[in-house]
Enzyme design. Structure first.
Site, PDB file in Angstrom:
ATOM      1  N   LYS A  77       0.859  -1.179   0.000  1.00  0.00           N
ATOM      2  CA  LYS A  77       0.000   0.000   0.000  1.00  0.00           C
ATOM      3  C   LYS A  77       0.896   1.229   0.000  1.00  0.00           C
ATOM      4  O   LYS A  77       1.931   1.253   0.684  1.00  0.00           O
ATOM      5  CB  LYS A  77      -0.887  -0.035   1.249  1.00  0.00           C
ATOM      6  CG  LYS A  77      -1.874   1.114   1.362  1.00  0.00           C
ATOM      7  CD  LYS A  77      -2.766   0.951   2.594  1.00  0.00           C
ATOM      8  CE  LYS A  77      -3.813   2.055   2.709  1.00  0.00           C
ATOM      9  NZ  LYS A  77      -4.677   1.909   3.892  1.00  0.00           N
ATOM     10  N   SER A 152      -9.677   2.084   2.997  1.00  0.00           N
ATOM     11  CA  SER A 152      -8.815   2.829   2.122  1.00  0.00           C
ATOM     12  C   SER A 152      -7.816   1.970   1.341  1.00  0.00           C
ATOM     13  O   SER A 152      -7.234   2.460   0.375  1.00  0.00           O
ATOM     14  CB  SER A 152      -8.016   3.853   2.941  1.00  0.00           C
ATOM     15  OG  SER A 152      -7.165   3.194   3.860  1.00  0.00           O
ATOM     16  N   SER A 176      -9.910  -0.358   7.103  1.00  0.00           N
ATOM     17  CA  SER A 176      -9.337  -0.250   5.755  1.00  0.00           C
ATOM     18  C   SER A 176      -8.660  -1.484   5.193  1.00  0.00           C
ATOM     19  O   SER A 176      -8.305  -1.504   4.021  1.00  0.00           O
ATOM     20  CB  SER A 176      -8.345   0.899   5.710  1.00  0.00           C
ATOM     21  OG  SER A 176      -9.054   2.102   5.585  1.00  0.00           O
TER      22      SER A 176
HETATM   23  N1  GLN Z   1     -13.183   4.330   6.483  1.00  0.00           N
HETATM   24  C1  GLN Z   1     -12.523   4.736   7.670  1.00  0.00           C
HETATM   25  C2  GLN Z   1     -12.116   6.189   7.570  1.00  0.00           C
HETATM   26  O1  GLN Z   1     -12.379   6.776   6.590  1.00  0.00           O
HETATM   27  C3  GLN Z   1     -11.345   3.859   7.948  1.00  0.00           C
HETATM   28  C4  GLN Z   1     -10.142   4.197   7.169  1.00  0.00           C
HETATM   29  C5  GLN Z   1      -8.962   3.375   7.555  1.00  0.00           C
HETATM   30  O2  GLN Z   1      -9.100   2.343   8.206  1.00  0.00           O
HETATM   31  N2  GLN Z   1      -7.796   3.844   7.182  1.00  0.00           N
HETATM   32  O3  GLN Z   1     -11.549   6.746   8.441  1.00  0.00           O
END
Ligand code: GLN
Length: 494
Positions: A77, A152, A176
């Site tokens: 990532k 994400s 994410s």
């Molecule tokens: N969807 C969540 C957010 O927008 C989690 C994102 C993540 O785990 N990096 O914060």
């Protein structure tokens, strides 16, 4: 190479000499060059460096110095710093950023001999549930291109699902790893907070951020985790190796790293938290999963996690507050985007940040700063911290009664591109089954458990702190009894 979809099968093929790391690397690079334009899963592809790493790996095989993961291609990532390779974090702010060092996770997987194919697309600074906040454009779900891959870690999930790599790293702050794994029909393991080093992982919300594995099977997740995890003096919240539960986890990971993963067929008592079984489309798939596991001897108990409803608001206050402080480092001075011809220091800050950050990141910085400001700190931030404790206590209580929990991951299958972008709160509510685990710092694994209208559905197995072995073993047992994890999207044959 139709069978080379899992780390364990690739490892066996490399060991027997049926293939070489170079051949595999060329195979995956070939798939990336044919298919990535449709998916947008990679931001950077490291063709030359990958082939050089592969040649080194092949030499290690010739010299009998190869480990289980040596020579296997994978992707990171784009939140993990990689020396000499761009690390954008999905943001214009870091569009040209090349880190002077590699993250601990990257170093560890390098020294395990893995080949880095490239860096995967993601929501900007990991803020999002659909990968649509990326400065580099959205990722398309390989099962249906007009659907989101989740976020994400959407690039990693789509890349693994379309076999543009057999495995990838992801990070999980509020879901994410798990949510994109569910949307793309793969396996995603979010370890206990502190299990995997955060050093060199661009910070979003430091009390929640955790790196983990995105793979095609639970077995592979254990293999990848065994090479990623461990105490790191460079991360002040790295799990204390003198703790008994950490030592047990370390011993299991060391065994997996040395001998490969051997699942144990233990039976578990599995809690079904009532608050998670309300309105999801995946209920039928989860009921089928329960039936399969019951037949295999596992026992189910209904349990209560009474503060579940407060988790989304609690998470968004805490994550935003931490993000607002973490992201203050992007001031246009030492690194990151700098505006043209600043008039003075204030203008430099204002314009560099206004130009460098996208809308969602700005929203988080604004709400986070508000929650921390004088007069609102107690009403929002302190209150959120108290609720966080209640949520963690709920989990501790049920884990006195059951070994693990089984829940849905998402309210439904992958939604459409642009379907939720106009409604941030609806987007945030997508995270209702993942953020409680994050707030409690617990490990959880996401595995495919069914399909609806041609899209995969995921189940979440949650364990007590450092019980990664339990959740992986249960997920592995389910994957031995069913073939949901082997269902692939049409791209895989291309
Ligand atoms: N969807 C969540 C957010 O927008 C989690 C994102 C993540 O785990 N990096 O914060």
């Amino acid at each position: 190479m139709p069978n080379f979809h899992s780390l364990s099968s690739i490892s066996a093929a490399l060991k027997s000499g049926a293939t070489s790391s170079k051949e595999l690397t060329q195979y995956f690079l070939g798939r990336i060059s044919r298919l990535n334009a449709k998916l947008n899963a990679y931001i950077t592809v490291c063709e030359e460096a990958a082939l050089a790493q592969a040649e080194q790996a092949d030499a290690q095989y010739r010299q009998n110095q190869a480990g289980i993961l040596t020579g296997i291609p994978m992707a990171h990532k784009d939140i993990f710093c990689t020396q000499d390779v761009l690390t954008t974090c999905g943001s214009k702010m870091l569009e040209n950023f090349v880190a002077p060092y590699s993250a601990t996770v990257v170093q560890k997987l390098n020294s395990a001999g893995m080949v880095m194919l490239g860096k995967t697309n993601m929501d900007e600074f990991a803020m999002g549930s659909s990968n649509e906040s990326s400065y580099f454009g959205p990722v398309h779900n390989p099962w249906q291109l007009d659907k989101v891959p989740g976020g994400s870690s959407g690039g990693s999930a789509a890349a693994v699902a379309a076999r543009l790599c057999p495995a990838a790293t992801g990070t999980d702050t509020g879901g994410s790893i798990r949510q994109p794994a569910a949307f793309c029909g793969i396996t995603g393991l979010k370890p206990t907070y502190g299990r995997v080093s955060r050093y060199g992982m661009v910070a979003f919300a430091s009390s929640l951020d955790q790196g983990g594995a995105m793979t095609t099977t639970a077995e592979d997740a254990a293999l990848l985790l065994s090479a990623m995890a461990g105490f790191d003096p460079l991360d002040s919240t790295s799990a204390d190796p003198s703790r008994k539960d950490v030592q047990q986890s370390d011993a299991w990971l060391a065994q997996v790293a040395a001998e490969g993963y051997r699942g144990e067929n233990r039976t578990f008592s599995i809690g079904l938290p009532r608050q998670y079984y309300t309105d999801t489309i995946g209920q039928a798939a989860l009921a089928d999963m329960q039936a399969v596991l019951e037949k295999a001897g596992h026992r189910f108990v209904d349990v209560d996690l009474p503060h579940t409803d407060a988790a989304v608001s609690t998470y968004y206050v805490i994550a935003g507050a931490e993000a607002s402080t973490n992201l203050s480092r992007y001031d246009g001075i030492r690194f990151g985007h700098r505006c043209e011809n600043p008039l003075d220091l204030e203008d430099l800050y204002n314009r560099s940040r206004s130009e460098g950050f996208g809308a969602e990141v700005k929203r988080r910085i604004l709400t986070g700063t508000y929650a921390l400001s004088v007069g609102y700190y107690d009403a929002y931030y302190v209150k959120a911290q108290k609720i966080r404790r209640l949520i963690a206590d709920d989990f501790s209580r049920v884990f006195e009664e059951v070994d693990v929990l089984l829940t849905p991951i998402t309210p439904g299958p992958a939604f459409g591109l642009e379907e939720l972008t106009a409604d941030p709160v609806a987007m945030y509510n997508q995270d209702k089954f993942t953020v409680p685990v994050s707030l409690a710092g617990l490990p959880a694994i996401s595995i495919p458990c069914g399909q609806t209208n041609g899209l995969p559905l995921g189940a979440q197995i949650i364990g007590p702190a450092f019980a990664e072995q339990d959740i992986v073993d249960l997920a592995h047992q389910f994957q031995q009894l069913t073939d949901w994890h082997q269902q692939t999207c049409q791209w895989v044959e291309d």
